[in-house]
Write a protein that holds these residues in place. Structure first.
Motif, PDB file in Angstrom:
ATOM      1  N   ILE A 101       0.840  -1.203   0.000  1.00 39.27           N
ATOM      2  CA  ILE A 101       0.000   0.000   0.000  1.00 39.27           C
ATOM      3  C   ILE A 101       0.873   1.250   0.000  1.00 39.27           C
ATOM      4  CG2 ILE A 101      -1.592   1.366   1.417  1.00 39.27           C
ATOM      5  CD1 ILE A 101      -2.859  -1.345   2.266  1.00 39.27           C
TER       6      ILE A 101
ATOM      7  N   ASN B  21       2.491   2.163  -3.290  1.00 36.93           N
ATOM      8  CA  ASN B  21       1.591   2.554  -4.375  1.00 36.93           C
ATOM      9  C   ASN B  21       0.692   3.744  -4.047  1.00 36.93           C
ATOM     10  OD1 ASN B  21       1.949   0.473  -6.580  1.00 36.93           O
ATOM     11  ND2 ASN B  21       1.788  -0.805  -4.757  1.00 36.93           N
ATOM     12  N   GLU B  22       0.607   4.126  -2.811  1.00 37.05           N
ATOM     13  CA  GLU B  22      -0.264   5.234  -2.409  1.00 37.05           C
ATOM     14  C   GLU B  22       0.479   6.130  -1.428  1.00 37.05           C
ATOM     15  OE1 GLU B  22      -2.686   7.887  -2.408  1.00 37.05           O
ATOM     16  OE2 GLU B  22      -3.439   6.189  -3.552  1.00 37.05           O
ATOM     17  N   LYS B  23       0.970   7.241  -1.914  1.00 34.84           N
ATOM     18  CA  LYS B  23       1.799   8.135  -1.097  1.00 34.84           C
ATOM     19  C   LYS B  23       0.973   9.088  -0.233  1.00 34.84           C
ATOM     20  CE  LYS B  23       5.435   6.476  -3.054  1.00 34.84           C
ATOM     21  NZ  LYS B  23       6.039   5.333  -2.447  1.00 34.84           N
ATOM     22  N   LYS B  24      -0.318   9.258  -0.535  1.00 33.16           N
ATOM     23  CA  LYS B  24      -1.132  10.252   0.167  1.00 33.16           C
ATOM     24  C   LYS B  24      -1.658   9.765   1.511  1.00 33.16           C
ATOM     25  CE  LYS B  24      -2.600  12.378  -4.114  1.00 33.16           C
ATOM     26  NZ  LYS B  24      -3.717  12.673  -4.995  1.00 33.16           N
TER      27      LYS B  24
ATOM     28  N   ALA C 119      -2.848   3.884   6.404  1.00 33.91           N
ATOM     29  CA  ALA C 119      -2.307   2.791   5.593  1.00 33.91           C
ATOM     30  C   ALA C 119      -2.325   1.476   6.368  1.00 33.91           C
ATOM     31  CB  ALA C 119      -0.889   3.124   5.130  1.00 33.91           C
TER      32      ALA C 119
END
Length: 53
Positions: free
Chosen positions: A22, A25-28, A34
């Motif tokens: 996670i 692939n998802e920096k926000k 997360a």
């Protein structure tokens, strides 16, 4: 001789694997969000019937 490594349960290792995926692939997402998502994803995966997997 001291051992600073922490022993993780198989479940915790699986959460860490999902969490790493996670995060890569998802920096926000924040760390807490997360991790919560990783636990939910792992819970969902664990409840897929064996025949379907």
């Amino acid at each position: 001789m001291s051992n600073d490594t922490q022993t993780l349960s198989p479940y915790d290792r699986r959460v860490q694997l999902v969490l790493a995926t996670i995060n890569e692939n998802e920096k926000k997402l924040g760390d807490k969000a997360a991790r919560n998502l990783a636990v939910k994803v792992l819970h969902a995966l664990d409840h897929i019937p064996e025949k379907v997997r």
